[in-house]
Each structure stands twice: as structure tokens, then as C-alpha cells.
Design an enzyme around this catalytic site. Structure first.
Site, PDB file in Angstrom:
ATOM      1  N   PHE A   1      22.849  19.863  72.671  1.00 57.41           N
ATOM      2  CA  PHE A   1      22.811  21.330  73.365  1.00 57.41           C
ATOM      3  C   PHE A   1      24.600  21.555  73.373  1.00 57.41           C
ATOM      4  O   PHE A   1      24.978  22.807  73.588  1.00 57.41           O
ATOM      5  CB  PHE A   1      22.928  21.037  74.926  1.00 57.41           C
ATOM      6  CG  PHE A   1      23.802  19.909  75.575  1.00 57.41           C
ATOM      7  CD1 PHE A   1      25.126  20.752  76.036  1.00 57.41           C
ATOM      8  CD2 PHE A   1      23.746  18.651  75.590  1.00 57.41           C
ATOM      9  CE1 PHE A   1      25.860  19.762  76.736  1.00 57.41           C
ATOM     10  CE2 PHE A   1      24.875  17.850  76.343  1.00 57.41           C
ATOM     11  CZ  PHE A   1      25.997  18.556  76.750  1.00 57.41           C
TER      12      PHE A   1
ATOM     13  N   LYS B   1      15.037  23.022  65.011  1.00 54.10           N
ATOM     14  CA  LYS B   1      14.570  22.635  66.317  1.00 54.10           C
ATOM     15  C   LYS B   1      15.652  22.463  67.372  1.00 54.10           C
ATOM     16  O   LYS B   1      16.363  21.312  67.046  1.00 54.10           O
ATOM     17  CB  LYS B   1      13.489  21.460  66.402  1.00 54.10           C
ATOM     18  CG  LYS B   1      12.416  21.435  67.697  1.00 54.10           C
ATOM     19  CD  LYS B   1      13.261  21.526  69.188  1.00 54.10           C
ATOM     20  CE  LYS B   1      13.599  20.205  69.283  1.00 54.10           C
ATOM     21  NZ  LYS B   1      14.583  20.267  70.644  1.00 54.10           N
TER      22      LYS B   1
ATOM     23  N   GLU C   1      16.506  22.386  73.874  1.00 57.08           N
ATOM     24  CA  GLU C   1      15.751  22.966  74.618  1.00 57.08           C
ATOM     25  C   GLU C   1      16.768  23.621  75.783  1.00 57.08           C
ATOM     26  O   GLU C   1      16.438  24.445  76.685  1.00 57.08           O
ATOM     27  CB  GLU C   1      14.709  22.369  75.104  1.00 57.08           C
ATOM     28  CG  GLU C   1      14.939  21.193  75.904  1.00 57.08           C
ATOM     29  CD  GLU C   1      15.104  19.706  75.035  1.00 57.08           C
ATOM     30  OE1 GLU C   1      15.862  19.946  74.156  1.00 57.08           O
ATOM     31  OE2 GLU C   1      14.412  18.859  75.404  1.00 57.08           O
TER      32      GLU C   1
ATOM     33  N   SER D   1      22.229  12.178  70.768  1.00 59.01           N
ATOM     34  CA  SER D   1      22.683  10.993  71.463  1.00 59.01           C
ATOM     35  C   SER D   1      22.195   9.823  70.559  1.00 59.01           C
ATOM     36  O   SER D   1      21.323   9.739  69.888  1.00 59.01           O
ATOM     37  CB  SER D   1      22.118  11.045  72.671  1.00 59.01           C
ATOM     38  OG  SER D   1      20.713  11.070  72.756  1.00 59.01           O
TER      39      SER D   1
ATOM     40  N   CYS E   1      31.483  15.476  70.904  1.00 56.14           N
ATOM     41  CA  CYS E   1      31.261  14.112  70.408  1.00 56.14           C
ATOM     42  C   CYS E   1      32.477  13.643  69.643  1.00 56.14           C
ATOM     43  O   CYS E   1      32.519  12.446  69.366  1.00 56.14           O
ATOM     44  CB  CYS E   1      30.298  14.025  69.149  1.00 56.14           C
ATOM     45  SG  CYS E   1      30.819  15.042  67.765  1.00 56.14           S
TER      46      CYS E   1
ATOM     47  N   GLU F   1      29.362   6.333  76.867  1.00 60.26           N
ATOM     48  CA  GLU F   1      29.807   7.801  76.516  1.00 60.26           C
ATOM     49  C   GLU F   1      29.392   8.528  77.735  1.00 60.26           C
ATOM     50  O   GLU F   1      28.035   8.883  78.107  1.00 60.26           O
ATOM     51  CB  GLU F   1      28.921   8.297  75.275  1.00 60.26           C
ATOM     52  CG  GLU F   1      29.317   9.730  74.748  1.00 60.26           C
ATOM     53  CD  GLU F   1      28.600  10.174  73.778  1.00 60.26           C
ATOM     54  OE1 GLU F   1      27.369  10.278  73.950  1.00 60.26           O
ATOM     55  OE2 GLU F   1      29.154  10.994  72.925  1.00 60.26           O
TER      56      GLU F   1
HETATM   57  P1  NAD Z   1      19.897  14.464  73.034  1.00 58.56           P
HETATM   58  O1  NAD Z   1      19.922  13.199  72.014  1.00 58.56           O
HETATM   59  O2  NAD Z   1      19.610  14.465  74.254  1.00 58.56           O
HETATM   60  O3  NAD Z   1      19.261  15.572  72.267  1.00 58.56           O
HETATM   61  C1  NAD Z   1      19.282  16.009  70.791  1.00 58.56           C
HETATM   62  C2  NAD Z   1      18.122  16.634  70.360  1.00 58.56           C
HETATM   63  O4  NAD Z   1      17.087  15.716  70.508  1.00 58.56           O
HETATM   64  C3  NAD Z   1      17.667  17.817  71.123  1.00 58.56           C
HETATM   65  O5  NAD Z   1      17.085  18.777  70.271  1.00 58.56           O
HETATM   66  C4  NAD Z   1      16.419  17.194  71.688  1.00 58.56           C
HETATM   67  O6  NAD Z   1      15.373  18.348  72.180  1.00 58.56           O
HETATM   68  C5  NAD Z   1      15.772  16.160  71.012  1.00 58.56           C
HETATM   69  N1  NAD Z   1      15.406  14.825  71.744  1.00 58.56           N
HETATM   70  C6  NAD Z   1      15.668  14.718  73.242  1.00 58.56           C
HETATM   71  N2  NAD Z   1      15.053  13.555  73.502  1.00 58.56           N
HETATM   72  C7  NAD Z   1      14.207  13.042  72.287  1.00 58.56           C
HETATM   73  C8  NAD Z   1      13.497  12.230  72.159  1.00 58.56           C
HETATM   74  N3  NAD Z   1      13.116  11.259  73.084  1.00 58.56           N
HETATM   75  N4  NAD Z   1      12.729  11.992  70.804  1.00 58.56           N
HETATM   76  C9  NAD Z   1      12.930  13.017  69.975  1.00 58.56           C
HETATM   77  N5  NAD Z   1      13.874  13.996  70.368  1.00 58.56           N
HETATM   78  C10 NAD Z   1      14.626  14.194  71.183  1.00 58.56           C
HETATM   79  O7  NAD Z   1      21.589  14.900  72.881  1.00 58.56           O
HETATM   80  P2  NAD Z   1      22.292  15.944  73.732  1.00 58.56           P
HETATM   81  O8  NAD Z   1      22.374  15.510  75.244  1.00 58.56           O
HETATM   82  O9  NAD Z   1      21.798  17.465  73.424  1.00 58.56           O
HETATM   83  O10 NAD Z   1      23.723  16.131  73.082  1.00 58.56           O
HETATM   84  C11 NAD Z   1      24.675  15.467  73.515  1.00 58.56           C
HETATM   85  C12 NAD Z   1      24.840  13.998  72.287  1.00 58.56           C
HETATM   86  O11 NAD Z   1      25.025  14.531  71.115  1.00 58.56           O
HETATM   87  C13 NAD Z   1      25.895  13.212  72.846  1.00 58.56           C
HETATM   88  O12 NAD Z   1      25.572  11.786  72.626  1.00 58.56           O
HETATM   89  C14 NAD Z   1      27.177  13.380  71.574  1.00 58.56           C
HETATM   90  O13 NAD Z   1      27.931  12.580  71.225  1.00 58.56           O
HETATM   91  C15 NAD Z   1      26.141  13.727  70.420  1.00 58.56           C
HETATM   92  N6  NAD Z   1      26.764  14.730  69.425  1.00 58.56           N
HETATM   93  C16 NAD Z   1      27.039  14.138  68.059  1.00 58.56           C
HETATM   94  C17 NAD Z   1      27.703  14.610  67.396  1.00 58.56           C
HETATM   95  C18 NAD Z   1      28.041  14.062  65.981  1.00 58.56           C
HETATM   96  O14 NAD Z   1      28.447  14.869  65.116  1.00 58.56           O
HETATM   97  N7  NAD Z   1      28.381  12.704  65.941  1.00 58.56           N
HETATM   98  C19 NAD Z   1      28.024  15.831  67.151  1.00 58.56           C
HETATM   99  C20 NAD Z   1      27.553  16.700  68.592  1.00 58.56           C
HETATM  100  C21 NAD Z   1      26.902  15.747  69.623  1.00 58.56           C
END
Ligand code: NAD
Length: 498
Positions: free
Chosen positions: A151, A175, A178, A228, A283, A383
């Protein structure tokens, strides 16, 4: 703005999902529902994947220079619509308009870089590797690739992925998160406007079920994931188990080291922006500041500077940052702040009861600052992904380096100092993939790659830059000989070339 369910891009058409399951997408400052995100049905997922496969078969034959021309049109359209994209993004994420523009811009830079694809796809050659034999290599596309995005950067991170994947000759299924799917949809509308052939980019919406379809579908060759750490591990393991190429950019806990010889004003200004900017939802945000030796005396001034930053709505020009993405995220952050206090950290600023006039329902968290944090505390280990900064006061630079090197994460770090010698010692010994020297958030520009280490990244080739070109291509190495009449023949029974 629409309060209807947003469409998906399947087979070059914007289609309304037949799914009955939807998720409201809200303005985090007001809880106003902006639209609903559908959860793609299995049939819709299958339609997107088979259309992407068909599009790939045509697109792989299009010369890279022609692909680059489409990309030039696309990056120009992104620039033309920069403000409009930033407004959509700001409404659905809560980011301030200026920060939303930055999010879009850092993505445009990658689309610009994708225009350079012909030279990035050049292979290697060596003449006469054996008598009259030459060897040369090509980088060929993989097929259908997929991207799963978080997000917190709904423009930049999709743009880290599909422009390069498509410029390399692949098709792509996105994808997006959401929680903020409107920005990615608008990116895809502009992609169609640039005239790319139908089916090259598909946008499906949803969550775990849709991601799992992409991770297990035999037609998908490569998966780029950002999100994450727990989900990233699931994506990496499942994708690998299904014999796919996977890169997973995941969570972080980034430290800034402040040496007593640094410029104090620069330290404080940079640290405030890097820690609580974007409500700490980056991040690469600095979440731990290590004030070495006498530099610890600057913490009270940092507290004063942080206290001056006011959160506000996206269109409030005075706002330093916006609300966090959801009420659930806010509850989690407040829980961690409470835990920090319970575990004995000194809370110098507590943003738990933050109120923003005119926005009683926003997901506000005020600037929060902890001192006397220890490595066992939850505020140090987790985090937090909110506007919360922990400070610690190691005695020496090497104490700071040891602490950072013990962290399971390795996304980013920085040091503020006026000594080249100190900076070089730090850059050499630190076990983190992206290092800033007097630069608080060292996100590399797209001719480099985004090189997180340890639990911040699972995979081999990183996002964007040359590494992404390798990730999205397969190398073919050709060894060629052309016989002339006088060449000797007879069976060669060895593995040697002759
Ligand atoms: P998230 O892991 O909740 O969601 C990321 C994606 O995974 C979304 O598209 C979501 O729909 C999908 N998803 C969620 N749960 C899932 C599951 N159980 N199985 C499969 N897919 C699933 O992350 P978020 O809260 O949207 O984003 C924040 C996180 O992203 C933080 O941890 C941040 O550090 C990380 N991030 C990392 C970088 C990097 O380059 N290292 C960059 C930006 C964000």
C-alpha cells in the site's frame, strides 16, 4: 471519485468483476469511501493469465527499440498526468500532495530508465573462443511475469516492476494492494493510452487468494513482490516451490548513526523527515537513531523539532505528513507505543492522542519519540510502520555498527559525520544493502538497483536497474562455427571445442 467497484484490466478491456467480495477503499483522513476493490474470481484470474500469455507471444518479437518507443510515450504521459496521479494517490493513501508527487516521480524515473532498454539488453561476445568458433549471448524475455505490490507506494512500486518487465519483452500481471488500488488503475489507463498492444499489462485486484493463484499458476514465470516480511517469506517459498523465479523486497528496521562531528542542524532536519515523513510508512524510513557519544546531547533538540511537525490532510499545505493507512494500522501502532512505555523506554513525545482539527475520524498518530531503548524491546524489534522514532546512545561507532549488524533486517542505513575516514569505516563494515553518507534515505536511482539485504530481501536479483533486467530475462549463449571446405573433420570424442 467513484463509489462503485473499480474495474480490472483484463485482455485490454476494463471489466467489472463478477466477484461478490469487495473491500472499501477509504480516505484515511475522513473514512469517506472512495470506491470498492473487488477480489478477482478464479475465472477472471485465468482470463488475465491466458490473455497475458497470448500477448507475450506477439510482443517477444517486437524489437527492443520499438518497445522503447512505446515506453517513451508512456513516461511522457506519466509526466503530463503527474499532478493528477498524485492527487488520486494522496486521497487514497493520505500522503501529503508534495509527498504523493514524490511517490509518482520516483516511479517515473524507472519508466524513463526502461526507455534505455535496447542497450540494457545487449549481451556479450567473444571471438575465436576456439579455432573459428565464436560465442555470443542474448537476453531473451521469460514470458508472463507478475507483480504484487504494497500500500505504501502505489505508484512507485508498480512502476519499479511492469515498465522494465514489459520493455524486456514480457507481459505482466499486476496485483496491487487492495488498500489503494485507484492509483495503479490510473497508471494502467495511461499505459493503454500510450498505445501498447492489448494484453501486455493486466491488472487484477484482491488479496491472498489471488496472490496464491499467481504463485502457483504454471504460466507465470517470475514473481516480483514488495510487502511485509511474513507475506514475503510465504511468496518466496511458495513461488520457489512452484519453480518460479522470485524476488521479494520485504520489511525493514533502518538505523541512522549520528557522530558527534556531524553538522547538528543537518542531522536534526534530515532525521525528522526520514523518520516521521510519510507517517513513517516507508520501508527505508529511519526508525532507530543511534547518537554516538556526545551526540546524545542533541536528543532534546530533536524532540523540539519533531514536536513542531503537524500531521494533516493531503491538501493541507502546512501538514508535515498524513494519517496512517487504516484504523487497524493505527491501533497496531498505538499498541506498540504502549508496549514501549510498559517495557521501560522513555517516551519523550507520545503521538497516541493526536487530534487534527476538522478531521475527527482520521487515522492520526502524532510524532512519537523514545529514548533509552534497548534491543530487547518490541519498539526496537518490530517494524512499527508509523511516525515513531527510537533513539539509543552507543558509546562508540563500533558499538553502533555491531548493533546494526545484529539486526535481522538490512534494507537501509545512514551515517552523519564530517569525517571521510569514519564514513569509509562504516560503509565497509556495515551489513546493510543500502548505505547513506549524510543522506538519510539512500534509495538508489534506477540506473542502480534497490539492494536490500538479509530479511529485507529474498531472491538473487534486485528491483530495477541492471539486476531487474537480468531478473526479467533468460540468457541464451550461442557457440557458432561456420565450416569452410578445408577444415579437418572426423569425430571429436572429447568435450573440448576444436
Ligand atoms: P503486505 O505484506 O500486507 O501486502 C503486500 C501485498 O501482499 C499486497 O498486495 C497484499 O494484497 C498481499 N498480501 C497480503 N497478505 C497476503 C497473504 N497472506 N498472502 C499473499 N499475499 C498477501 O504489506 P503492506 O502492509 O501493504 O506494505 C507494507 C510493508 O511493505 C512493510 O513491511 C514495508 O517495509 C514493506 N515494503 C518493503 C519495501 C522494500 O523495497 N523492501 C518497499 C515498500 C514496502
Amino acid at each position: 471519485m467513484t463509489t462503485t467497484t473499480i474495474p480490472q484490466l483484463i485482455d485490454g478491456e476494463w471489466q467489472v468483476s463478477r466477484s461478490e467480495q469487495t473491500l472499501p477503499v477509504t480516505n484515511p483522513a475522513t473514512q469517506e469511501i472512495l470506491c470498492y476493490a473487488p477480489y478477482a474470481t478464479p475465472d477472471e484470474m485465468e482470463a488475465a493469465i491466458s490473455s497475458a500469455k497470448a500477448a507475450f507471444e506477439e510482443w517477444r518479437e517486437v524489437p527492443p527499440s520499438e518497445r522503447a518507443r512505446f515506453m517513451m510515450l508512456y513516461q511522457a504521459l506519466l509526466k503530463e498526468h503527474h499532478d493528477e496521479l498524485a492527487e488520486i494517490l494522496a486521497r487514497e493513501t493520505g500522503k501529503t500532495f508534495a509527498d504523493a508527487k514524490g511517490d509518482v516521480w520516483r516511479g517515473i524515473e524507472v519508466a524513463e530508465q526502461a526507455c534505455n532498454i535496447p542497450s540494457m539488453l545487449m549481451g556479450e561476445t567473444a571471438e575465436n573462443v576456439a579455432r573459428a568458433i565464436d560465442t555470443y549471448s542474448y537476453m531473451q524475455p521469460l514470458g508472463v511475469c507478475a507483480g504484487i505490490t504494497p500500500f505504501n507506494f502505489p505508484a512507485m512500486i508498480p512502476l519499479w516492476m511492469f515498465p522494465l518487465a514489459i520493455a524486456c519483452g514480457n507481459s505482466f500481471i499486476l496485483k496491487p494492494s487492495e488498500q489503494d488500488p485507484m492509483t495503479p488503475n490510473r497508471l494502467a489507463e495511461l499505459f493503454l493510452e500510450a498505445g501498447f498492444p492489448k494484453g501486455l499489462l493486466q491488472v487484477v485486484h484482491g488479496g491472498k487468494e489471488q496472490v496464491d493463484t499467481l504463485l502457483t499458476h504454471p504460466q507465470i514465470k517470475a514473481i516480483s513482490f514488495v510487502g511485509s516480511v511474513n507475506v514475503g517469506q510465504h511468496v518466496y517459498r511458495t513461488g520457489n516451490q512452484h519453480l518460479k523465479r522470485v524476488q521479494a523486497m520485504t520489511g525493514a528496521k533502518n538505523h541512522m548513526v549520528i557522530m558527534p562531528d556531524a553538522d547538528k542542524n543537518q542531522v536534526i532536519n534530515n532525521l525528522v523527515g526520514a523518520s516521521i515523513g510519510a507517517a513513517g510508512q516507508r520501508c527505508m524510513a529511519i526508525s532507530v537513531a543511534l547518537f554516538v557519544g556526545e551526540a546524545a546531547e542533541w536528543i532534546p533538540e530533536l524532540q523540539v523539532a519533531m514536536a513542531k511537525v503537524k500531521p494533516g490532510a493531503w491538501d493541507d499545505a502546512e501538514a508535515g505528513y498524513g494519517p496512517v493507512i487504516s484504523a487497524q494500522a493505527r491501533e497496531r501502532i498505538l499498541g506498540l507505543i504502549a508496549q514501549g512505555k510498559d517495557e521501560g523506554a522513555t517516551c519523550l513525545l507520545d503521538g497516541s492522542d493526536c487530534v487534527v482539527e476538522g478531521y475527527p475520524d482520521g487515522n492520526w498518530v502524532g510524532p512519537t519519540l523514545f529514548a533509552n531503548v534497548t534491543p530487547e524491546m518490541s519498539v526496537y524489534k518490530e517494524e512499527i510502520f508509523g511516525p515513531v522514532l527510537c533513539t539509543m546512545s552507543p558509546e562508540t561507532l563500533d558499538d553502533a555498527i555491531n548493533l546494526i549488524n545484529q539486526s535481522p533486517f538490512g534494507n537501509g542505513t545512514s551515517i552523519f559525520t564530517s569525517s571521510g575516514l569514519v564514513a569509509r569505516h562504516f560503509q565497509h563494515h556495515i551489513e546493510v544493502g543500502q548505505v547513506g553518507i549524510n543522506v538519510p534515505i539512500p534509495v538508489p536511482l534506477p540506473f542502480f538497483s534497490f539492494t536490500g539485504w538479509k530479511n529485507s530481501f529474498y531472491g538473487d536479483q534486485h528491483a530495477y536497474g541492471k539486476q531487474a533486467v537480468r531478473f526479467y530475462t533468460e540468457t541464451k549463449t550461442i557457440t557458432a562455427r561456420w565450416f569452410d571446405a578445408g577444415m579437418s573433420s572426423g569425430p571429436n570424442m572429447t568435450i573440448n571445442l576444436r
